[in-house]
Design a protein around this motif. Sequence first.
Motif, mmCIF file in Angstrom:
data_model
loop_
_atom_site.group_PDB
_atom_site.id
_atom_site.type_symbol
_atom_site.label_atom_id
_atom_site.label_comp_id
_atom_site.label_asym_id
_atom_site.label_seq_id
_atom_site.Cartn_x
_atom_site.Cartn_y
_atom_site.Cartn_z
ATOM 1 N N GLY A 323 0.845 -1.189 0.000
ATOM 2 C CA GLY A 323 0.000 0.000 0.000
ATOM 3 C C GLY A 323 0.874 1.231 0.000
ATOM 4 N N PRO A 324 0.294 2.391 0.233
ATOM 5 C CA PRO A 324 1.093 3.628 0.231
ATOM 6 C C PRO A 324 1.994 3.778 1.450
ATOM 7 C CG PRO A 324 -1.194 4.095 0.779
ATOM 8 C CD PRO A 324 -1.143 2.655 0.385
ATOM 9 N N SER A 325 1.736 3.024 2.514
ATOM 10 C CA SER A 325 2.573 3.092 3.716
ATOM 11 C C SER A 325 3.693 2.058 3.622
ATOM 12 C CB SER A 325 1.749 2.822 4.972
ATOM 13 O OG SER A 325 0.728 3.791 5.114
ATOM 14 N N PRO A 326 4.935 2.460 3.885
ATOM 15 C CA PRO A 326 6.066 1.524 3.783
ATOM 16 C C PRO A 326 5.921 0.348 4.740
ATOM 17 C CG PRO A 326 6.850 3.794 3.879
ATOM 18 C CD PRO A 326 5.386 3.838 4.198
ATOM 19 N N VAL A 327 6.244 -0.849 4.260
ATOM 20 C CA VAL A 327 6.173 -2.067 5.055
ATOM 21 C C VAL A 327 7.508 -2.799 4.934
ATOM 22 C CG1 VAL A 327 5.180 -3.359 3.135
ATOM 23 C CG2 VAL A 327 4.879 -4.202 5.459
ATOM 24 N N PRO A 328 8.027 -3.385 6.018
ATOM 25 C CA PRO A 328 9.296 -4.113 5.931
ATOM 26 C C PRO A 328 9.179 -5.318 4.996
ATOM 27 C CG PRO A 328 8.739 -3.644 8.224
ATOM 28 C CD PRO A 328 7.528 -3.321 7.406
ATOM 29 N N ILE A 329 10.238 -5.547 4.222
ATOM 30 C CA ILE A 329 10.241 -6.689 3.306
ATOM 31 C C ILE A 329 10.144 -7.995 4.096
ATOM 32 C CG2 ILE A 329 11.613 -7.917 1.575
ATOM 33 C CD1 ILE A 329 12.752 -5.230 0.711
ATOM 34 N N ASP A 330 10.799 -8.056 5.248
ATOM 35 C CA ASP A 330 10.717 -9.267 6.069
ATOM 36 C C ASP A 330 9.278 -9.591 6.439
ATOM 37 O OD1 ASP A 330 13.433 -9.497 5.952
ATOM 38 O OD2 ASP A 330 13.813 -8.694 7.961
ATOM 39 N N GLU A 331 8.478 -8.549 6.665
ATOM 40 C CA GLU A 331 7.070 -8.765 7.006
ATOM 41 C C GLU A 331 6.304 -9.331 5.817
ATOM 42 O OE1 GLU A 331 3.676 -8.458 9.646
ATOM 43 O OE2 GLU A 331 5.837 -8.622 9.861
ATOM 44 N N MET A 332 6.643 -8.871 4.610
ATOM 45 C CA MET A 332 5.994 -9.404 3.418
ATOM 46 C C MET A 332 6.337 -10.876 3.212
ATOM 47 S SD MET A 332 5.952 -6.426 0.575
ATOM 48 C CE MET A 332 4.822 -7.451 -0.332
ATOM 49 N N VAL A 333 7.586 -11.234 3.490
ATOM 50 C CA VAL A 333 7.981 -12.643 3.393
ATOM 51 C C VAL A 333 7.178 -13.477 4.381
ATOM 52 C CG1 VAL A 333 9.885 -14.265 3.714
ATOM 53 C CG2 VAL A 333 10.295 -12.085 2.553
ATOM 54 N N ARG A 334 7.043 -12.975 5.620
ATOM 55 C CA ARG A 334 6.323 -13.722 6.651
ATOM 56 C C ARG A 334 4.847 -13.878 6.304
ATOM 57 N NH1 ARG A 334 3.223 -13.060 10.978
ATOM 58 N NH2 ARG A 334 3.057 -10.806 10.662
ATOM 59 N N LEU A 335 4.208 -12.781 5.867
ATOM 60 C CA LEU A 335 2.771 -12.821 5.589
ATOM 61 C C LEU A 335 2.445 -13.640 4.343
ATOM 62 C CD1 LEU A 335 1.811 -9.096 6.350
ATOM 63 C CD2 LEU A 335 1.247 -11.113 7.722
ATOM 64 N N SER A 336 3.325 -13.611 3.343
ATOM 65 C CA SER A 336 3.049 -14.320 2.095
ATOM 66 C C SER A 336 3.355 -15.810 2.186
ATOM 67 C CB SER A 336 3.856 -13.708 0.952
ATOM 68 O OG SER A 336 5.247 -13.964 1.120
ATOM 69 N N GLY A 337 4.303 -16.156 3.062
ATOM 70 C CA GLY A 337 4.717 -17.549 3.151
ATOM 71 C C GLY A 337 5.580 -17.998 1.986
ATOM 72 N N LEU A 338 6.005 -17.054 1.147
ATOM 73 C CA LEU A 338 6.831 -17.383 -0.017
ATOM 74 C C LEU A 338 8.310 -17.306 0.345
ATOM 75 C CD1 LEU A 338 4.957 -15.325 -2.750
ATOM 76 C CD2 LEU A 338 4.993 -17.807 -2.527
ATOM 77 N N PRO A 339 9.176 -17.966 -0.421
ATOM 78 C CA PRO A 339 10.620 -17.818 -0.204
ATOM 79 C C PRO A 339 11.042 -16.362 -0.380
ATOM 80 C CG PRO A 339 10.161 -19.660 -1.669
ATOM 81 C CD PRO A 339 8.875 -18.928 -1.497
ATOM 82 N N ALA A 340 12.020 -15.945 0.398
ATOM 83 C CA ALA A 340 12.479 -14.552 0.321
ATOM 84 C C ALA A 340 12.931 -14.191 -1.085
ATOM 85 C CB ALA A 340 13.622 -14.330 1.314
ATOM 86 N N SER A 341 13.560 -15.139 -1.801
ATOM 87 C CA SER A 341 14.041 -14.842 -3.155
ATOM 88 C C SER A 341 12.882 -14.548 -4.101
ATOM 89 C CB SER A 341 14.867 -16.012 -3.685
ATOM 90 O OG SER A 341 14.097 -17.206 -3.712
ATOM 91 N N ALA A 342 11.755 -15.250 -3.930
ATOM 92 C CA ALA A 342 10.589 -15.011 -4.783
ATOM 93 C C ALA A 342 9.989 -13.644 -4.494
ATOM 94 C CB ALA A 342 9.549 -16.105 -4.569
ATOM 95 N N VAL A 343 9.927 -13.274 -3.215
ATOM 96 C CA VAL A 343 9.406 -11.956 -2.842
ATOM 97 C C VAL A 343 10.291 -10.860 -3.411
ATOM 98 C CG1 VAL A 343 8.909 -10.413 -0.899
ATOM 99 C CG2 VAL A 343 8.292 -12.838 -0.758
ATOM 100 N N GLN A 344 11.607 -11.029 -3.274
ATOM 101 C CA GLN A 344 12.538 -10.021 -3.778
ATOM 102 C C GLN A 344 12.411 -9.860 -5.286
ATOM 103 O OE1 GLN A 344 14.239 -7.920 -2.173
ATOM 104 N NE2 GLN A 344 15.007 -8.724 -0.234
ATOM 105 N N LEU A 345 12.193 -10.960 -6.003
ATOM 106 C CA LEU A 345 12.066 -10.870 -7.452
ATOM 107 C C LEU A 345 10.821 -10.091 -7.846
ATOM 108 C CD1 LEU A 345 12.941 -11.518 -10.302
ATOM 109 C CD2 LEU A 345 11.820 -13.750 -10.096
ATOM 110 N N VAL A 346 9.685 -10.353 -7.178
ATOM 111 C CA VAL A 346 8.458 -9.619 -7.484
ATOM 112 C C VAL A 346 8.646 -8.129 -7.187
ATOM 113 C CG1 VAL A 346 6.037 -9.301 -6.857
ATOM 114 C CG2 VAL A 346 6.959 -11.602 -7.155
#
Length: 367
Positions: A323-346
């Motif tokens: 969203g428009p508010s900054p969110v930590p990438i680590d939090e996105m990895v945790r919430l999505s359940g995806l590998p960190a490399s996949a999150v970073q690529l997106v």
Amino acid sequence: MADPALTDAEAFARIRLCRTRSIGPVTYRQLLARFGTAEAALRAIPDLARRGGGAPPPLAPVADIECEQAWISRIGARYLHLGAADYPPLLAELENAPPVLTAMGDSALTEGRPVAIVGARNASAAAIRFARQLAHELGEAGIAVASGLARGIDTAAHHGALATGTIGVIAGGIDIVYPPENDALQRAIAEKGLLLAEQPPGTEPRARHFPYRNRIIAGCTAGTVVIEAAPKSGSLITARLAAESGREVMAVPGSPLDPRAQGCNKLIRDGATLIQSASDVIDSLRPFGADRLAAPRAPYQAELADQTAAGENERRALVALLGPSPVPIDEMVRLSGLPASAVQLVLLELELAGRLERHAGGRVALA
């Protein structure tokens, strides 16, 4: 001296990659980690941007890089690539280290434990005298002094350490003198010390360039000494960046009646080391990375990332978390359940498509 593993074609591609407007230092590292070389990354960018749902960013024109290289050679400067043996070793530790610097002078001054001395442009006569003396005594002790070539404290520090070795970090291009009255000083540093610049040659310094310069000053040194600084000044930004990089923050106390001392007094109140002499600085730096600095230096190499990719449904789910508010990438990895490399690529795809902004502290938000 260039990294012997870096071919002319790859060096050219790295300059072109970092001069592409939408490619910042963090994105640059991620592209090299995923594709191994800048040449491969440049070829991959259009497809990455399309997968991110946007138009590919315009790459820096080949002709512009050719002209830049010719000008750099003509003025007697050279490139320092992240990963090269002569790139400042402490600066290379930063996640947002400049991919390419331009330099004139002795790169060996960045070895060991250089110290930054920064402070007010409208400094008092006593503070200017102290800065010059402190820089001279540190230089006599074998410690290089870095600063930003600004009026006041910066200029005094450079003059004090000119005979023993000083590092001048320029906000604009390496061929641009600012302020104009420091023309002779800047030329002397290029001959006797080291000049560094992140911006392309010919770039006039703008307000937005100075925080980038400050991170280089803080990043290439083991500690930062602040001598007179008003609240919310650029010197305090440098001190904050030094602290965030795990470097020593030191400050010279001043009269509470002088507004120029408020920043330093606040730093000391918040935990900065109080400095009254060069021996205080040397004592503060003794514990700094002794084991790290004694170890043989290995040039930075982009370690190839895991090539795990996200599917279309997973990509949509990740975008929905933003969203428009900054969110930590680590939090996105945790919430999505995806590998960190996949999150970073997106996230890389979204950024190259112009749909993502990166913020301090490893946070991201929709553009």
